[in-house]
Scaffold this active site. Sequence first.
Site, PDB file in Angstrom:
ATOM      1  N   ASP A 194       0.821  -1.221   0.000  1.00  0.00           N
ATOM      2  CA  ASP A 194       0.000   0.000   0.000  1.00  0.00           C
ATOM      3  C   ASP A 194       0.856   1.273   0.000  1.00  0.00           C
ATOM      4  O   ASP A 194       0.629   2.191   0.814  1.00  0.00           O
ATOM      5  CB  ASP A 194      -0.935   0.017   1.219  1.00  0.00           C
ATOM      6  CG  ASP A 194      -1.757  -1.260   1.345  1.00  0.00           C
ATOM      7  OD1 ASP A 194      -2.100  -1.850   0.305  1.00  0.00           O
ATOM      8  OD2 ASP A 194      -2.054  -1.657   2.487  1.00  0.00           O
ATOM      9  N   GLU A 208     -11.008  -0.280  -4.354  1.00  0.00           N
ATOM     10  CA  GLU A 208     -10.427   0.361  -3.168  1.00  0.00           C
ATOM     11  C   GLU A 208      -9.204   1.170  -3.603  1.00  0.00           C
ATOM     12  O   GLU A 208      -8.961   1.353  -4.798  1.00  0.00           O
ATOM     13  CB  GLU A 208     -10.042  -0.684  -2.116  1.00  0.00           C
ATOM     14  CG  GLU A 208      -9.040  -1.710  -2.616  1.00  0.00           C
ATOM     15  CD  GLU A 208      -8.737  -2.813  -1.612  1.00  0.00           C
ATOM     16  OE1 GLU A 208      -9.226  -2.777  -0.470  1.00  0.00           O
ATOM     17  OE2 GLU A 208      -7.977  -3.734  -1.978  1.00  0.00           O
TER      18      GLU A 208
HETATM   19  O1  FUB Z   1      -3.217  -3.736   3.398  1.00  0.00           O
HETATM   20  C1  FUB Z   1      -4.543  -4.067   3.737  1.00  0.00           C
HETATM   21  C2  FUB Z   1      -5.489  -3.775   2.610  1.00  0.00           C
HETATM   22  O2  FUB Z   1      -5.120  -4.490   1.445  1.00  0.00           O
HETATM   23  C3  FUB Z   1      -5.489  -2.333   2.135  1.00  0.00           C
HETATM   24  O3  FUB Z   1      -6.160  -1.455   2.979  1.00  0.00           O
HETATM   25  C4  FUB Z   1      -6.085  -2.503   0.793  1.00  0.00           C
HETATM   26  O4  FUB Z   1      -5.958  -1.396  -0.042  1.00  0.00           O
HETATM   27  C5  FUB Z   1      -5.367  -3.721   0.287  1.00  0.00           C
HETATM   28  O5  FUB Z   1      -4.141  -3.411  -0.325  1.00  0.00           O
END
Ligand code: FUB
Length: 336
Positions: A39, A229
């Site tokens: 991320d 997301e």
């Molecule tokens: O790292 C946990 C979660 O996985 C993140 O919040 C999302 O964007 C995905 O990458």
Amino acid sequence: MLVRKGRNMQKLTVFFILCLICSFAVAENPIIKHIYTADAAAHVFNGRVYVYTTHDTNDANYFDTVDWHVFSSDNLENWTDHGAIFSLDDISWANKWAWAPDCAERDGKYYFYYPVERTKMGVAVSDKPTGPFKDAIGKPLIDNAIEPFAGPEPIDPAVFIDDDGQAYLYFGCRELRIVKLKENMIERKGDLHEVKIIDKEGTTLKWKDNPEIKENIQKKFGGDGVFGEAPWVFKYKGKYYMLYSNGWASDSTLIYGISDDPMGPFTYMGKVMTPVDCWTSHGSIIKFREYWYIFYHTMELSKNNYRRCICVDRLVFNEDGTIKITTPTKQGVSLK
Ligand code: FUB
């Protein structure tokens, strides 16, 4: 005498070959190898690149993360790990899942935005980009238990500060939200809003699971450009660009939309990257010195979706402002 001269020549040759090899040395993806990271939220602060990351644990079999790391570099090749800059232990109101963060700078202070427990987000503050950070308000900035309109999973905060100084906080999973921030960066200004993503005909693209379609993420979850997301907003030639993930499957990846307004709607434009070998797609885009770069993660080091590793590659725009699709490279980038 002749033998000595010969040996000296040999040594000199070896020395020159070594120099040559060093001058061609390039960075290598993934850029962080000693711990698992994901991320990547990259920023340029005072001429140096800082990348804020989720810190996947060594034995993870879920996103059971407990702290966040920041890495910095002035050449995109040599990275300094500044350690855990903030952790669940520093938060009195959350116990699990330290997920994708972001950071913003205003007037010499650094504001760290973080999601926890898949339901809440907070803000911490520091005098330095490398922390240590302190919880700024002692409670969530966003909490979907209090405010269901925050969406099913208010995660993945991304802060964008426009040229007029207005800061916007984007976040969400399957449903994208935005709220303006006050000048102090730790309070919200006005209501939460939905950010729409539309196709080129103006139809809003909504997340909808179609269980009959197994493979193709684009069809399975509501068509090309649907929001999964990981929002990330930046400005290029007067337009607002949103980088985001279209979901979780073998064909999911980072895609983007363009808008004339930071509040949206964003018109879906296409893929930013070809899919990588990882179930999640999450990245960021920055301009550093004269070039643009995209940060993202793969699971190349572990072959495990919960033990990821961050990478960087060059990002190239076409003449018309669209983005050329990046194919992840092994060699990464070098400023040389
Ligand atoms: O790292 C946990 C979660 O996985 C993140 O919040 C999302 O964007 C995905 O990458």
